[in-house]
Design a protein around this motif. Structure first.
Motif, mmCIF file in Angstrom:
data_model
loop_
_atom_site.group_PDB
_atom_site.id
_atom_site.type_symbol
_atom_site.label_atom_id
_atom_site.label_comp_id
_atom_site.label_asym_id
_atom_site.label_seq_id
_atom_site.Cartn_x
_atom_site.Cartn_y
_atom_site.Cartn_z
ATOM 1 N N GLY A 386 -6.415 1.191 -0.750
ATOM 2 C CA GLY A 386 -5.606 -0.062 -1.081
ATOM 3 C C GLY A 386 -4.423 0.190 -1.999
ATOM 4 N N HIS A 388 -1.218 0.799 -1.835
ATOM 5 C CA HIS A 388 -0.144 0.026 -1.334
ATOM 6 C C HIS A 388 0.179 -1.336 -2.056
ATOM 7 C CE1 HIS A 388 -2.992 -1.205 1.669
ATOM 8 N NE2 HIS A 388 -2.335 -2.276 1.751
ATOM 9 N N HIS A 389 -1.081 -1.772 -2.559
ATOM 10 C CA HIS A 389 -1.092 -3.126 -3.255
ATOM 11 C C HIS A 389 -0.615 -2.748 -4.718
ATOM 12 C CE1 HIS A 389 -2.882 -5.169 -0.193
ATOM 13 N NE2 HIS A 389 -4.024 -4.548 -0.361
ATOM 14 N N ILE A 390 -0.744 -1.701 -4.982
ATOM 15 C CA ILE A 390 -0.274 -1.169 -6.396
ATOM 16 C C ILE A 390 1.145 -0.603 -6.522
ATOM 17 C CG2 ILE A 390 -0.727 -0.024 -8.418
ATOM 18 C CD1 ILE A 390 -3.572 0.347 -7.289
ATOM 19 N N GLN A 391 1.618 0.127 -5.738
ATOM 20 C CA GLN A 391 2.798 0.849 -5.724
ATOM 21 C C GLN A 391 3.697 0.613 -4.551
ATOM 22 O OE1 GLN A 391 1.576 2.484 -3.250
ATOM 23 N NE2 GLN A 391 2.629 4.445 -3.791
ATOM 24 N N GLY A 392 3.141 -0.010 -3.576
ATOM 25 C CA GLY A 392 3.974 -0.299 -2.352
ATOM 26 C C GLY A 392 4.007 0.667 -1.165
ATOM 27 N N GLY A 393 2.934 1.585 -1.200
ATOM 28 C CA GLY A 393 2.343 2.286 -0.238
ATOM 29 C C GLY A 393 3.529 3.721 -0.170
ATOM 30 N N GLY A 394 4.001 3.773 1.176
ATOM 31 C CA GLY A 394 4.762 5.210 1.228
ATOM 32 C C GLY A 394 3.960 6.216 1.694
ATOM 33 N N TYR A 395 4.684 7.500 1.660
ATOM 34 C CA TYR A 395 3.941 8.909 2.049
ATOM 35 C C TYR A 395 4.603 9.945 1.475
ATOM 36 C CZ TYR A 395 7.667 9.010 5.348
ATOM 37 O OH TYR A 395 9.156 9.073 5.819
ATOM 38 N N LEU A 399 4.245 9.588 -3.125
ATOM 39 C CA LEU A 399 2.824 9.186 -2.765
ATOM 40 C C LEU A 399 1.875 10.082 -3.497
ATOM 41 C CD1 LEU A 399 0.872 6.877 -1.597
ATOM 42 C CD2 LEU A 399 0.642 8.717 0.395
ATOM 43 N N TYR A 403 -0.648 8.754 -6.754
ATOM 44 C CA TYR A 403 -2.182 8.968 -6.832
ATOM 45 C C TYR A 403 -2.577 9.711 -8.255
ATOM 46 C CZ TYR A 403 -3.256 7.597 -2.146
ATOM 47 O OH TYR A 403 -3.258 6.909 -0.742
#
Lengths: 563, 222
Positions: A386, A388-395, A399, A403
């Protein structure tokens, strides 16, 4: 493990090998009794069977949970919320979860080793605020047993002199981790008490048990017996007496009684064969867990005990409580990208927040404590799920760097509070459902009252305030009234109690002040069933102290020829 | 910890009786992990000899490409496929420890998500994900990989503005796939080393955080 000798009459039959049963086995065998201990699960010895020092990548599942090990495949507790062939039911529209262990040592293989004494107020709740009932004993009755327990099993902690958080005989506590130091500093600013935790993990050698080596994996079962579980601490000395017979794979079905209504032994199912066996004993001690013990009593009907054994009061299965629980987590920028260091420590929190406020000034009657968690744990299945709840997701590269930056910067605060027993929360036999052994199962009924809901609101709001004061961001939206303020379901904190409560009168309680059945003098209960109230303090230490007191009483009464 | 105690603990941890129970020492575990990493790298160099148990050959190519877009190789460590992430995901899809229903749910969500990706690529570009160019793949991921709730001008819509109706499943699948990829990568030996996790070792004396960590947090030594 041994087989019970059918023709033989034991002095005592104990049902259940968890905290209460393990302590009873030790005290009774050392007191001269020949004891047979029945355990529904399989043999287990953390020193041989635990997964300590396994890496996530030693398994293709990377530590993911399974049906029989919901807390992760390396977890040291086998059983779970959903045991094959052993259902339980919940009344329509209500929610309750029941975690059971099926292994030697029971749920002493599961717990967080949080070892808190109930304090003077906790035994006399009704006298203080008019709610629930007082225990028939007080702190002074139990404190000598807590003292002996501290010296026998060992725990760390710090002397604080707090009135309702009695100090024990502590080994030195380990230094807090970095995020715990930040929490302590923040709590000081908010006037929230935050002190070293009290865990039954050795920081100094005790007897033949070495001190902790700080791998943080208590939950997997300790290979050096440096923390407490029944098989590594209590059963070895009991076995050494030569008077203990352990029968595993033995699912108790019924307590047998004679025409005078006295217990004569226990009937059990051999789980491997499905065959029924009987074991005879002069005294029966039930320590199968609060709800399993209630089930066993309700299933032990006879002419003398038509409503179930020791249930002339109708109180068996009633007054069921669990600890209230909430959890709020946050991301703390100050903890991002810290220099790497080994943050494992002892298996669990090194600091905690005991109840610090006055309930007379609040809209809920009883206290709670907060357990913090976080840090640079071993990455495993579910790692930073989860994100994406912290930093908005992406790849991609960004990304990957996120992490790295965020690892170790998450902090969680779990509130754990006292519930007041209520008439809508209880267990009874389901009239239609049996388990795979043909034994009628429990049906649970559960409702929280306004007391618990108000308390939960205070827990989550306080937790959010702490995260905010640390400069962090709370994950998700703070739960409101519609979400019961984030209150976990009944049973989810795994602190069931009260189903065979003690009391002064046989009309309103199951057991007397010695945890002896009012209706059956050679029957005792040694789990959390006897608890009259369920203080927010994790219950194991009180189960152990109470079982020690009960068992010493049995030894005395046997010497006097009263049993 | 006294000398005697430490010796006892070392004996308990490293000695023969317990080594049997643990199955491995720390050193042998590290060796096993390196072996696994090498095996994955060798397989990759040969053009992947791994036979997936759940994924079709075409799905397998999609999974490998997606995983490496999520966690690419960089100066510090390898990519998701270097760390064996596709093999990890394939294993979980048929995990024998799962209940039947949760396994079926997991499989349906994965198979359906990959099918959705391919259909969306075909709709947009005229061919599926594997056949798409790097730019086309990136264009799709840019639409489904970001949590739009965080953008101030679009606070209550999770899906990209231009696809609001059609791609409701895209972000949800991608979030789960990202989580799985991350779990597989960071729990591998490569990932754990990259993060600088220093634990899972015997610590004879616990001293708490080093001074430079406390200093960074503005905490004076107590």
């Amino acid at each position: 493990m041994d087989a019970a000798t059918p023709a033989k009459e034991y002095d005592v039959c104990i049902v259940g090998s968890g905290a209460g049963g393990g302590m009873a086995a030790k005290v009774l065998t050392e007191g001269g009794a020949r004891v047979v201990l029945l355990e529904a699960g399989a043999p287990w010895d953390a020193r041989k069977d635990g997964a300590m020092f396994s890496w996530s990548y030693d398994s293709p599942r990377r530590g993911a949970g399974s049906r029989s090990r919901p807390f992760g495949e390396f977890d040291g507790c086998i059983g779970g919320w959903d045991i094959e062939g052993e259902p339980y039911t919940v009344a329509d529209g209500e929610k309750f979860l029941w975690f059971r262990a099926r292994m030697l040592g029971g749920r002493t293989n599961h717990w967080g080793r949080i070892s808190l004494r109930f304090g003077p107020w906790d035994f006399k709740g009704r006298s203080r605020d008019g709610l629930g009932d007082d225990w028939p004993i007080g702190y002074d009755d139990l404190s000598p047993y807590y003292d002996k327990l501290d010296e026998m099993v060992g725990l760390f902690g710090s002397a604080e002199g707090l009135e309702n958080e009695p100090d024990g005989i502590f080994q030195p506590p380990p230094a807090p981790r970095a995020y715990e130091r930040l929490i302590q500093k923040t709590c000081r600013g908010l006037s929230i008490t935050c002190i070293p935790s009290r865990l039954s993990v050795l920081t100094r050698a005790l007897g033949n048990r070495p001190a902790c080596h700080y791998c943080g994996q208590c939950g997997r079962g300790c290979g050096t017996a440096s923390n407490f579980s029944t098989p590594s601490v209590l059963l070895p000395p009991a076995l050494k007496t030569g008077r203990l017979t352990i029968v595993t794979g033995a699912m108790a079905r019924e307590v047998l009684t004679n025409t005078e209504g006295l217990a004569t032994g226990v009937s059990y199912i051999e789980t491997a064969t499905g065959h029924e066996q009987q074991v005879k004993a002069k005294i029966v001690v039930l320590a199968a867990s609060a709800c399993e013990t209630a089930r066993l009593l309700l299933n032990s009907k006879s002419v003398r005990h038509p409503e179930g054994l020791a249930n002339s009061s109708g109180a068996v299965g009633r007054y069921l409580t669990d600890t209230t629980g909430t959890s709020v987590s946050g991301q703390i920028p100050a903890l991002e990208a810290l220099p790497p260091y080994n943050e494992d420590g002892a298996g669990g929190m090194h600091v905690y927040m005991p109840w610090w406020l006055d309930n007379r000034k609040l809209d809920f009657p009883r206290g709670y404590h907060i357990e913090p968690w976080g840090g640079r744990d071993m990455p495993r299945y579910g790692f930073m799920s989860g994100i994406h709840h912290i930093q908005g997701g992406g790849y991609g590269k960004k990304l990957k760097d996120d992490y790295r930056r965020l690892y170790g910067s998450m902090v969680g605060l779990s509130g754990r509070g006292e519930m007041i027993p209520n008439r809508d929360s209880y267990c009874e036999l389901d009239p239609r459902v049996v388990d795979r052994f043909g034994i009628p199962v429990l049906r649970f009924h559960w409702k929280w009252s306004e007391y618990e809901l108000h308390q939960a609101r205070h827990m989550v709001e306080t937790s959010a305030r702490i995260i905010d004061a640390m400069g962090g961001t709370v994950m998700g939206t703070l739960p409101g009234r519609e979400q019961d303020y984030g209150l976990k379901r009944g049973g989810e904190i795994i602190h069931e109690a009260g189903t065979t409560r003690m009391g002064t009168g046989p009309r309103t309680s199951v057991l007397n002040e010695w945890c002896q059945a009012h209706d059956c003098k050679n029957l005792f209960v040694a789990d959390s069933g006897p608890f009259v109230s369920n203080a927010h303090k994790n219950m194991t230490w009180t189960i152990l102290a109470l079982s020690m007191r009960t068992s010493e009483h049995i030894v005395d009464e046997r010497r006097k020829g009263n049993l | 910890m006294s000398g005697t105690t430490r010796r006892d603990a070392l004996r308990l941890l490293g000695g023969a009786p317990l080594a049997v129970g643990f199955g491995f020492s720390t050193a042998s575990v590290e060796a096993a992990g390196e072996h696994a990493t090498r095996a994955v790298q060798a397989a990759a160099a040969k053009g992947s000899s791994y036979e997936p148990s759940f994924f079709t050959a075409h799905e397998w190519q999609t999974v490998r490409a997606l995983a490496d877009m999520i966690i690419p190789r960089d100066e510090r460590s390898g990519s998701a496929t270097d760390a064996g992430v596709p093999e990890f995901i394939d294993y979980l899809m048929n995990d024998p420890a799962d209940g039947d229903r949760s396994r079926e749910n997991r499989q349906t969500a994965m198979r359906g998500g990959l099918a959705w990706i391919n259909r969306e690529c075909t709709r947009r570009f005229g061919h599926d994900f594997v056949e798409s160019t790097e730019a086309e793949r990136a264009a799709l991921l840019d639409d489904i990989a970001y949590d739009k709730r965080r953008e101030k001008d679009d606070t209550d819509v999770r899906e990209p503005r231009d696809l609001r109706v059609r791609v409701a499943w895209g972000p949800s699948f991608f979030n789960s796939f990202r989580d799985l990829t991350a779990a597989g990568f960071w729990s591998s030996k490569m990932g754990i080393d990259d993060l600088g996790y220093r634990g899972n070792v015997m610590v004879p004396e616990w001293k708490g955080p080093p001074p430079d960590v406390l200093k960074r947090l503005g905490i004076e030594e107590a």
